[in-house]
Design an enzyme around this catalytic site. Structure first.
Site, mmCIF file in Angstrom:
data_model
loop_
_atom_site.group_PDB
_atom_site.id
_atom_site.type_symbol
_atom_site.label_atom_id
_atom_site.label_comp_id
_atom_site.label_asym_id
_atom_site.label_seq_id
_atom_site.Cartn_x
_atom_site.Cartn_y
_atom_site.Cartn_z
ATOM 1 N N SER A 66 20.547 -2.029 9.341
ATOM 2 C CA SER A 66 20.889 -1.580 10.686
ATOM 3 C C SER A 66 22.241 -2.041 11.203
ATOM 4 O O SER A 66 22.674 -1.603 12.268
ATOM 5 C CB SER A 66 19.792 -2.009 11.673
ATOM 6 O OG SER A 66 18.606 -1.310 11.409
ATOM 7 N N SER A 118 19.884 0.961 12.967
ATOM 8 C CA SER A 118 19.449 1.091 14.346
ATOM 9 C C SER A 118 20.447 0.512 15.347
ATOM 10 O O SER A 118 20.290 0.692 16.551
ATOM 11 C CB SER A 118 18.088 0.394 14.514
ATOM 12 O OG SER A 118 18.219 -1.023 14.359
ATOM 13 N N LYS A 156 23.151 -5.121 21.740
ATOM 14 C CA LYS A 156 22.076 -4.214 21.344
ATOM 15 C C LYS A 156 20.866 -4.505 22.220
ATOM 16 O O LYS A 156 20.509 -5.670 22.440
ATOM 17 C CB LYS A 156 21.751 -4.433 19.863
ATOM 18 C CG LYS A 156 20.731 -3.484 19.270
ATOM 19 C CD LYS A 156 20.610 -3.710 17.764
ATOM 20 C CE LYS A 156 19.593 -2.795 17.119
ATOM 21 N NZ LYS A 156 19.538 -2.972 15.643
#
Length: 601
Positions: A316, A292, A220
């Site tokens: 997330s 996210s 990420k």
């Protein structure tokens, strides 16, 4: 408001402050009063500082009452306004001067959340893997790409598959399918091939580092990578290029894992829209992949990486794991160091693995766990995982009211628990205002991005809707510090209540996106494991954003079939138990190997 504090805080300058102090000194000199007019031994007092900032009136406080939901009498409002510039405004000197000080991005608050107080780590270090099935190496690249880390590691260790070939497969798939998914921010082919060749050379020389050696993975894009852009998915950071690797990246490099891509996240870790667009769900391209950890979810589900590392502050990892049908492990707060990761909320942020099978997440967790001297919240911990141990007799807690509202897949998962020999146990929690705990998230996030907010950098973000960070950061300037402390006290009360629940059961099985449990367990730091349990049909695309009548979501007739997962919540630092139960459920469900259409070629 006529003269809002926000206006003062954003517009006041050193010149204004200096002028105010100068005027005070001049008036004092003209009066003939010495600078030290108090008698010897007199203590200092509040509301005696030089007046700073713009004038405020009783009307200012009357308007502010609407934000704080308090009510002052006319006299109380006059008194508050009369001494505001001497009593309270100087408290903002840290930001407005004259003794202005810059707080380093890596500087954590002095107070820290310590979940171990409410469920200390009493485990032991044990890691017993499942027996690896002796499947021959498939002929098709796509079959290799969708294999589990456990299977890939077996082929690499036995030299049926080279890391370089596997890396080439994933790089090609990333380039081919990213235009559909928008899940990649930065591809790292040079680094990846260099690491893959080094892995092959070491393995050939008899130096096998373990099950992640030679396995391509994606990070990420809030994890720092030395010399490689780390953008936070946000326009103001598009050109940010850190000098050092995050602790988790460094540890995975040490295992011999191969970094193939920096994967997308919603800007500043919110939802699934970043500066390059919206990351899409491989199972339903008409909707976002959720966030996210949007890129890790989409890339893992589409077979573009062996595994990924995401992050969670309020859902997330859970949300994209649900939406994309992958397995996401949110570790206990404090188990995995966040050094070199973007800070959104010091007391809530967690880093964890996302993969296509339960055991894969545990292989990654073992590699990235352990304290780091720079992350003050990261503590020593044990990891007790035995894939061969039965789950018979374990007490699996569930909330009857939530299960009644849930899907058939959730209820079937609970029935499967019973069939596997565990005991399904009803539990309950008080009806408290759990969403008020988000005051902590909003306040810490606004503090983490204070400079970006006050200098207008957040205005560059693509999403400027009411439920996006720019508006929330601005609103959070007006949160009450007293309410923050009260929410912090409520957090402790909730943690004590959860300790009571876990005295009655060994783990919980919950609908993954039940709002209360997401807020509660992120605040208390409990670990969670989300895994695919079946499929449901949806007649409308889903979104992380508040409904917008001007832009309705696509509708489907007939409905579309999409994966659906359940979530297991474990005791603090007891990821081993939820993984053991998750592994048993994964085998019983028999749906983990199914692939999204269009990505199997």
């Amino acid at each position: 408001m006529q003269n809002s504090r926000r206006s003062f805080l954003t517009n006041a300058s050193l010149g204004v402050v200096g002028a105010a102090i100068g005027a005070y000194d001049t008036a004092q000199a003209q009066s003939g009063i010495p600078a030290a007019a108090t008698p010897p031994g007199a203590p200092s007092a509040f509301a005696t500082s030089p007046p700073v900032g713009p004038e405020v009136s009783a009307a200012t406080f009357v308007e502010a009452e609407k934000l704080m939901q308090v009510q002052l009498s006319p006299r109380e409002a006059r008194d508050a306004a009369g001494s505001w510039r001497e009593a309270m405004a100087p408290l903002y000197e840290r930001r407005t001067g004259p003794k202005k000080i810059q707080l380093e991005a890596a500087l954590a608050p002095a107070s820290r959340w310590e979940p171990g107080q409410y469920g200390p780590d009493r485990g032991r270090n044990r890691f017993v893997r499942s027996k690896i099935a002796e499947h021959p190496l498939p002929a098709r690249d796509s079959d290799i790409a969708f294999a589990s880390v456990s299977q890939l590691s077996h082929w690499i260790e036995t030299r049926q598959l080279s890391s370089e070939r596997l890396t080439q497969i994933y790089l090609a798939r990333l380039q081919r399918f990213d235009p559909k998914l928008k899940c990649v921010i930065t591809l790292t082919p040079e680094l990846a091939l260099k690491q893959a060749k080094a892995a092959d050379a070491e393995i050939a020389a008899g130096k096998y580092r373990g099950p992640l050696h030679g396995i391509p993975w994606g990070a990420k894009d809030l994890l720092d990578t030395a010399g490689i852009p780390t953008t936070y998915g946000a326009e103001p950071f598009k050109n940010r290029r850190p000098q050092a690797d995050a602790a988790v990246v460094r540890r995975l490099h040490g295992t011999g894992a191969v970094l193939v891509a920096k994967l997308s996240l919603g800007a500043l870790a919110l939802n699934d829209i970043w500066f390059g667009g919206q990351t899409l769900n491989p199972w339903l391209l008409e909707e976002g992949s959720s966030g996210s950890s949007a890129g890790p979810g989409a890339a893992t589900a589409a077979g573009l990486v062996g595994f990924a590392v995401g992050s969670e502050t309020g859902g997330s990892i859970v949300a994209p794991s649900m939406r994309c049908g992958v397995t996401g492990l949110r570790p206990t707060y404090g188990r995995v160091p966040r050094t070199g990761a973007m800070t959104l909320c010091w007391s809530l942020d967690k880093l964890g693995p996302m993969a296509r099978s339960v055991e894969d997440t545990m292989l990654v967790l073992r590699a990235i766990s352990g304290p780091d001297k720079t992350d003050v919240a990261c503590v020593p911990s044990t990891l007790d995982y035995d894939a061969l141990a039965p789950i018979t007799g374990l007490r699996v807690g569930y909330f009857p009211a939530w299960m009644k509202q849930a899907t058939d897949v959730d209820r079937a998962a609970l029935d499967t628990v019973r069939k596997l020999g565990a005991t399904a146990t009803e539990v309950s929690i008080p009806d408290w205002p759990y969403d008020s705990l988000n005051v902590i998230l909003f306040a810490e996030a606004a503090a983490a991005f204070e400079e970006l907010t006050l200098d207008g950098g957040v205005n560059q973000l693509k999403m400027q809707v009411p439920d996006a960070w720019p508006n929330i950061f601005r609103q959070s300037r007006f949160l009450s510090a007293v309410d923050f402390v009260q929410c912090d006290r409520l957090r402790r009360k909730v943690a004590i209540e959860m300790a009571r629940v876990f005295s009655e059961v060994d783990l919980l099985l919950v609908p993954s996106l039940q709002d209360e449990i997401l807020v509660i367990t992120n605040a208390t730091g409990h670990p969670s494991l989300t895994l695919r349990a079946g499929f449901v049909e949806v007649s409308e695309a889903r979104s992380d954003w508040a409904p917008d009548p001007a832009h309705p979501l696509p509708k489907f007739s007939p409905p579309r079939r999409v994966p659906h997962g359940v979530t297991l919540i474990g005791r603090l630092f007891d990821e081993g138990t939820i993984a053991r139960v998750g592994l048993a459920l994964e085998q019983a469900f028999g749906v983990a190997a199914m692939r999204p259409a269009g990505f199997d070629a």
